[in-house]
Design a protein around this motif. Structure first.
Motif, PDB file in Angstrom:
ATOM      1  N   VAL A  96      -1.673   5.194  -4.341  1.00  0.00           N
ATOM      2  CA  VAL A  96      -1.735   4.813  -2.924  1.00  0.00           C
ATOM      3  C   VAL A  96      -2.857   3.797  -2.786  1.00  0.00           C
ATOM      4  O   VAL A  96      -3.840   3.863  -3.536  1.00  0.00           O
ATOM      5  CB  VAL A  96      -2.014   6.008  -1.969  1.00  0.00           C
ATOM      6  CG1 VAL A  96      -0.798   6.879  -1.801  1.00  0.00           C
ATOM      7  CG2 VAL A  96      -3.217   6.820  -2.431  1.00  0.00           C
ATOM      8  N   GLU A  97      -2.691   2.850  -1.893  1.00  0.00           N
ATOM      9  CA  GLU A  97      -3.816   1.976  -1.540  1.00  0.00           C
ATOM     10  C   GLU A  97      -4.229   2.358  -0.133  1.00  0.00           C
ATOM     11  O   GLU A  97      -3.432   2.247   0.812  1.00  0.00           O
ATOM     12  CB  GLU A  97      -3.431   0.493  -1.611  1.00  0.00           C
ATOM     13  CG  GLU A  97      -4.624  -0.387  -1.210  1.00  0.00           C
ATOM     14  CD  GLU A  97      -4.352  -1.877  -1.305  1.00  0.00           C
ATOM     15  OE1 GLU A  97      -3.527  -2.304  -2.139  1.00  0.00           O
ATOM     16  OE2 GLU A  97      -4.978  -2.618  -0.518  1.00  0.00           O
ATOM     17  N   LEU A  98      -5.456   2.841   0.012  1.00  0.00           N
ATOM     18  CA  LEU A  98      -5.931   3.281   1.325  1.00  0.00           C
ATOM     19  C   LEU A  98      -6.353   2.070   2.155  1.00  0.00           C
ATOM     20  O   LEU A  98      -7.125   1.223   1.684  1.00  0.00           O
ATOM     21  CB  LEU A  98      -7.098   4.259   1.166  1.00  0.00           C
ATOM     22  CG  LEU A  98      -6.779   5.541   0.372  1.00  0.00           C
ATOM     23  CD1 LEU A  98      -8.043   6.389   0.213  1.00  0.00           C
ATOM     24  CD2 LEU A  98      -5.665   6.348   1.047  1.00  0.00           C
TER      25      LEU A  98
ATOM     26  N   ALA B  74      -7.964   0.829  -2.806  1.00  0.00           N
ATOM     27  CA  ALA B  74      -8.319   0.653  -1.394  1.00  0.00           C
ATOM     28  C   ALA B  74      -8.488  -0.823  -1.109  1.00  0.00           C
ATOM     29  O   ALA B  74      -8.825  -1.605  -2.008  1.00  0.00           O
ATOM     30  CB  ALA B  74      -9.614   1.411  -1.070  1.00  0.00           C
ATOM     31  N   GLY B  75      -8.253  -1.194   0.118  1.00  0.00           N
ATOM     32  CA  GLY B  75      -8.478  -2.591   0.469  1.00  0.00           C
ATOM     33  C   GLY B  75      -8.099  -2.910   1.890  1.00  0.00           C
ATOM     34  O   GLY B  75      -7.471  -2.117   2.580  1.00  0.00           O
ATOM     35  N   HIS B  76      -8.509  -4.063   2.301  1.00  0.00           N
ATOM     36  CA  HIS B  76      -8.257  -4.736   3.582  1.00  0.00           C
ATOM     37  C   HIS B  76      -9.533  -4.846   4.392  1.00  0.00           C
ATOM     38  O   HIS B  76     -10.157  -3.845   4.717  1.00  0.00           O
ATOM     39  CB  HIS B  76      -7.189  -4.036   4.429  1.00  0.00           C
ATOM     40  CG  HIS B  76      -6.448  -5.030   5.287  1.00  0.00           C
ATOM     41  ND1 HIS B  76      -7.008  -5.610   6.394  1.00  0.00           N
ATOM     42  CD2 HIS B  76      -5.224  -5.612   5.147  1.00  0.00           C
ATOM     43  CE1 HIS B  76      -6.152  -6.475   6.920  1.00  0.00           C
ATOM     44  NE2 HIS B  76      -5.066  -6.503   6.164  1.00  0.00           N
ATOM     45  N   GLY B  77      -9.930  -6.076   4.639  1.00  0.00           N
ATOM     46  CA  GLY B  77     -11.098  -6.331   5.479  1.00  0.00           C
ATOM     47  C   GLY B  77     -12.424  -6.067   4.789  1.00  0.00           C
ATOM     48  O   GLY B  77     -13.484  -6.072   5.424  1.00  0.00           O
ATOM     49  N   LEU B  78     -12.401  -5.824   3.477  1.00  0.00           N
ATOM     50  CA  LEU B  78     -13.677  -5.560   2.788  1.00  0.00           C
ATOM     51  C   LEU B  78     -14.420  -6.873   2.574  1.00  0.00           C
ATOM     52  O   LEU B  78     -13.817  -7.897   2.236  1.00  0.00           O
ATOM     53  CB  LEU B  78     -13.420  -4.855   1.446  1.00  0.00           C
ATOM     54  CG  LEU B  78     -12.785  -3.465   1.573  1.00  0.00           C
ATOM     55  CD1 LEU B  78     -12.502  -2.854   0.212  1.00  0.00           C
ATOM     56  CD2 LEU B  78     -13.677  -2.522   2.400  1.00  0.00           C
TER      57      LEU B  78
ATOM     58  N   THR C 116      -2.016 -10.836   9.371  1.00  0.00           N
ATOM     59  CA  THR C 116      -2.137 -10.258   8.030  1.00  0.00           C
ATOM     60  C   THR C 116      -1.515  -8.867   8.115  1.00  0.00           C
ATOM     61  O   THR C 116      -1.098  -8.454   9.196  1.00  0.00           O
ATOM     62  CB  THR C 116      -3.620 -10.195   7.585  1.00  0.00           C
ATOM     63  OG1 THR C 116      -3.695  -9.526   6.331  1.00  0.00           O
ATOM     64  CG2 THR C 116      -4.499  -9.453   8.576  1.00  0.00           C
ATOM     65  N   THR C 117      -1.453  -8.133   6.995  1.00  0.00           N
ATOM     66  CA  THR C 117      -0.851  -6.799   7.055  1.00  0.00           C
ATOM     67  C   THR C 117      -1.652  -5.950   8.043  1.00  0.00           C
ATOM     68  O   THR C 117      -2.835  -5.716   7.837  1.00  0.00           O
ATOM     69  CB  THR C 117      -0.888  -6.141   5.657  1.00  0.00           C
ATOM     70  OG1 THR C 117      -0.520  -7.129   4.705  1.00  0.00           O
ATOM     71  CG2 THR C 117       0.054  -4.970   5.588  1.00  0.00           C
ATOM     72  N   GLU C 118      -1.000  -5.477   9.110  1.00  0.00           N
ATOM     73  CA  GLU C 118      -1.789  -4.884  10.191  1.00  0.00           C
ATOM     74  C   GLU C 118      -2.043  -3.383  10.052  1.00  0.00           C
ATOM     75  O   GLU C 118      -3.090  -2.893  10.377  1.00  0.00           O
ATOM     76  CB  GLU C 118      -1.128  -5.206  11.537  1.00  0.00           C
ATOM     77  CG  GLU C 118      -1.470  -6.624  11.968  1.00  0.00           C
ATOM     78  CD  GLU C 118      -0.617  -7.122  13.113  1.00  0.00           C
ATOM     79  OE1 GLU C 118       0.216  -6.361  13.619  1.00  0.00           O
ATOM     80  OE2 GLU C 118      -0.806  -8.296  13.480  1.00  0.00           O
TER      81      GLU C 118
HETATM   82  N1  PXP Z   1      -4.593  -4.897   0.434  1.00  0.00           N
HETATM   83  C1  PXP Z   1      -3.480  -5.165   1.149  1.00  0.00           C
HETATM   84  C2  PXP Z   1      -2.344  -4.211   1.040  1.00  0.00           C
HETATM   85  C3  PXP Z   1      -3.380  -6.320   1.954  1.00  0.00           C
HETATM   86  O1  PXP Z   1      -2.260  -6.560   2.659  1.00  0.00           O
HETATM   87  C4  PXP Z   1      -4.469  -7.224   1.988  1.00  0.00           C
HETATM   88  C5  PXP Z   1      -4.352  -8.474   2.793  1.00  0.00           C
HETATM   89  O2  PXP Z   1      -3.503  -9.360   2.164  1.00  0.00           O
HETATM   90  C6  PXP Z   1      -5.602  -6.902   1.223  1.00  0.00           C
HETATM   91  C7  PXP Z   1      -5.646  -5.717   0.471  1.00  0.00           C
HETATM   92  C8  PXP Z   1      -6.794  -7.795   1.178  1.00  0.00           C
HETATM   93  O3  PXP Z   1      -7.355  -7.851   2.443  1.00  0.00           O
HETATM   94  P1  PXP Z   1      -8.487  -8.929   2.739  1.00  0.00           P
HETATM   95  O4  PXP Z   1      -7.840 -10.282   2.572  1.00  0.00           O
HETATM   96  O5  PXP Z   1      -8.880  -8.620   4.143  1.00  0.00           O
HETATM   97  O6  PXP Z   1      -9.571  -8.699   1.739  1.00  0.00           O
END
Ligand code: PXP
Length: 392
Positions: A303-305, A341-345, A253-255
């Motif tokens: 920006v997306e943190l 904000a996002g990722h891994g939430l 996924t986006t690392e």
């Molecule tokens: N934001 C970005 C920029 C992402 O690359 C991702 C993963 O596709 C997400 C949010 C969402 O992350 P997750 O799937 O872990 O909720």
């Protein structure tokens, strides 16, 4: 730190209440276009406010709110130019007044904050009846705006439906369809749909993007690498916004976040190209000062943190990453950037991020789609929405 919000009351208010009032203050500062000024808000008890009232205003007894404008040389000598001033609120009087008026403490606190800010900005009901009425009218207007825009005080929930497409691609057929999933997410209350059109097309296909452009009613956010091919598709399809992410072919996924500092020239051109075509751009970055400043320099709208490090750690380390997110969100907002904000939430870690006052939108995918397998998509969305809604 433009907004400092603290309690010196002997009985500290609940952290959630403090966060709500801080969020009210941050909203007022945005409303007064004063987000970059320094304001200190201190909550005290009746005894403390009575002492200040006596010392600075020669008045006896407690009051509800006192404002000390930095421009008032007597109270604040040698203040820097960006200092707006200090607001002191007695929580005891606020609670008493709320009870007398039959209002909630939150509503009373909002009024006191609005009143305090207006004083800092030079309004004064003690000057004349006309000014007093003008100030009351402004307060009523702020209260109405605050009530009408209630949804802006919690972050909006945007749902990434990539993993519905991942399941479809596992068999190469037509089901399950991310376009249907997006419609169900919206019906359950999602305020945005996110898809990542990857170079290798491992999940979302161009067909999905084109159909989503026609069907998404809330907001379509296209996540993408800044490559020529995908930029051309974005310009043709016209999503409501684009989030630029670093993309490596072999990553799961986006690392990590974009390195805006070192990729400034190239990213600036892409941001300009998209924004010139009325597609606002967000840059997915780690919560670091240099990246935020570079994002602002190249003219990004958002920006997306990256919340990955916060999400992947525990205990003290997680608190450290949360503090970094809080500081980054405050800085970005101060610089005029909108903050996502996002990722891994997931269902356990989202509340603390949703409570950060400057964050306008959360982008969540895997956790919601994963839970939907067991409880259904609508329930999975509603459960996450209720976490976000109650976080402030
Ligand atoms: N934001 C970005 C920029 C992402 O690359 C991702 C993963 O596709 C997400 C949010 C969402 O992350 P997750 O799937 O872990 O909720």
């Amino acid at each position: 730190m433009p907004l400092s919000f603290s309690s010196h009351h002997p009985r500290p208010p609940a952290p959630a209440a403090l966060r709500r009032w801080r969020r009210q203050a941050a909203w007022l500062m945005r409303e007064f276009a004063a987000s970059e000024r320094d304001v200190s808000i201190v909550l005290v008890d009746d005894a403390a406010i009575a002492a200040i009232n006596e010392q600075y205003r020669h008045k006896t007894g407690p009051t509800n709110v006192l404002s000390f404008a930095a421009s008032d040389g007597e109270a604040f000598p040698c203040q820097p130019a960006d200092e707006l001033g200090e607001i002191i609120i007695s929580l005891d009087t606020a609670a008493r007044e709320a009870k007398e008026l039959g209002h909630s403490l939150d509503a009373r606190m909002f009024w006191l904050l609005a009143h305090g800010f207006l004083h800092l900005l030079g309004w004064d009901h003690e000057n004349s009846d006309v000014e007093a009425e003008a100030m009351r009218a402004k307060e009523r207007e702020l209260i109405a705006q605050f009530a009408n825009n209630g949804r802006y005080f919690m972050p909006q929930l945007a749902i990434n439906v990539d993993h519905i497409a991942t399941i479809r691609q596992a068999r190469g057929g037509q089901e399950p369809d991310p376009v249907t999933a997006a419609a169900l997410c919206e019906l359950a209350g999602a305020m945005g749909i996110v898809v990542h059109l990857r170079e290798d097309r491992r999940h979302i296909q161009e067909r999905d993007l084109r159909l989503l452009r026609q069907t998404v009613k809330s907001k379509l956010n296209l996540e993408m690498g800044a490559t020529k091919e995908i930029i051309a598709i974005a310009l043709e399809v016209g999503p409501d916004m684009v989030t630029l992410v670093p993309e490596k072919r072999r990553e799961l996924t986006t690392e990590g976040g974009l390195d805006v500092v070192h990729g400034k020239m190239k990213l600036a051109a892409v941001v300009a190209q998209l924004q010139d075509n009325n597609i606002p751009v967000s840059l997915f970055i780690d919560p670091e000062e240099a990246q935020i400043e570079a994002a602002r320099e190249i003219g990004a709208t958002f920006v997306e943190l990256h919340t990955g490090k916060y999400a992947d750690t525990k205990g003290q380390e997680r608190q450290h990453h949360l503090a970094q997110l809080e500081a980054a969100a405050a800085l970005a907002s101060r610089l005029g950037l909108l903050v996502n904000a996002g990722h891994g939430l997931d269902y356990r870690n989202t509340a603390a991020v949703a409570a950060i006052p400057e964050i306008g939108e959360l982008s969540i995918g895997h956790a919601i789609i994963g839970r939907a397998v067991f409880v259904g998509l609508e329930k999975a969305v509603r459960e996450m929405l209720s976490i976000v809604e109650t976080a402030g």
